[in-house]
Design an enzyme around this catalytic site. Structure first.
Site, mmCIF file in Angstrom:
data_model
loop_
_atom_site.group_PDB
_atom_site.id
_atom_site.type_symbol
_atom_site.label_atom_id
_atom_site.label_comp_id
_atom_site.label_asym_id
_atom_site.label_seq_id
_atom_site.Cartn_x
_atom_site.Cartn_y
_atom_site.Cartn_z
ATOM 1 N N GLU A 188 0.836 -1.204 0.000
ATOM 2 C CA GLU A 188 0.000 0.000 0.000
ATOM 3 C C GLU A 188 0.869 1.250 0.000
ATOM 4 O O GLU A 188 0.580 2.225 -0.697
ATOM 5 C CB GLU A 188 -0.945 -0.042 1.209
ATOM 6 N N HIS B 71 10.188 15.018 10.261
ATOM 7 C CA HIS B 71 11.400 15.155 9.440
ATOM 8 C C HIS B 71 11.141 15.050 7.945
ATOM 9 O O HIS B 71 11.865 15.655 7.158
ATOM 10 C CB HIS B 71 12.424 14.077 9.819
#
Length: 164
Positions: A83, A110
């Protein structure tokens, strides 16, 4: 419900292995105030082909973001790997596989990931819900080094050029 900075619109998709988790998340996140869009599947089929569901959810995230709508995505499967791969084929998507709270929050902080992948067979419903909530709540740091790195990825995605 409309999306807001604290409650993004959430596009969700799954395969047959994540249907129970997906149904739980749609209900749970809607009750918390999120505008949740379910990209399917609508019925259980052990032979389903998840790429179309996940790609459609990823396309919707990018379209919303380009329209100025705060949106994020969730793709679910048995492991979440396929997925995530499918979602990452959509230009503008940064899908991250989350398997613990640190990977869920760092994906946003991040990497400014806009889609999270979770394996429904890898976690209890409670654990997976915690990962999703952590991902959705974590803001991008906007730290210069992270912006620079994401820019290099986006440049390669657009031009095929690797920037040193």
């Amino acid at each position: 419900m409309t999306s807001s900075p604290s409650f993004p619109r959430v596009h969700i998709a799954t395969d047959h292995a994540g249907m129970e988790l997906s149904a739980h998340l749609v209900s749970h996140l809607t009750a918390k105030g999120y505008d949740v869009v379910d990209h399917g599947p609508k019925a259980y089929d052990a032979q389903d082909d998840y790429p179309s569901f996940c790609i459609n959810a990823a396309l919707a995230v990018v379209a919303d973001q380009q329209a100025g709508v705060h949106a994020l995505g969730i793709v679910l499967g048995g492991s979440g790997n396929g997925e995530q791969i499918a979602a990452n084929k959509v230009k503008g998507v940064r899908a991250a596989l989350a398997w613990n709270l640190s990977t869920a929050t760092l994906a946003r902080e991040h990497n400014d990931a806009n889609v999270v992948a979770v394996g429904g067979r890898q976690h209890s419903v409670e654990e997976a819900t915690g990962l999703i909530e952590a991902f959705l709540a974590e803001p991008f740091s906007n730290d210069e080094r992270h912006v620079r790195r994401i820019g290099k990825i986006a440049a390669y995605e657009s031009t095929g050029e690797v920037i040193e």
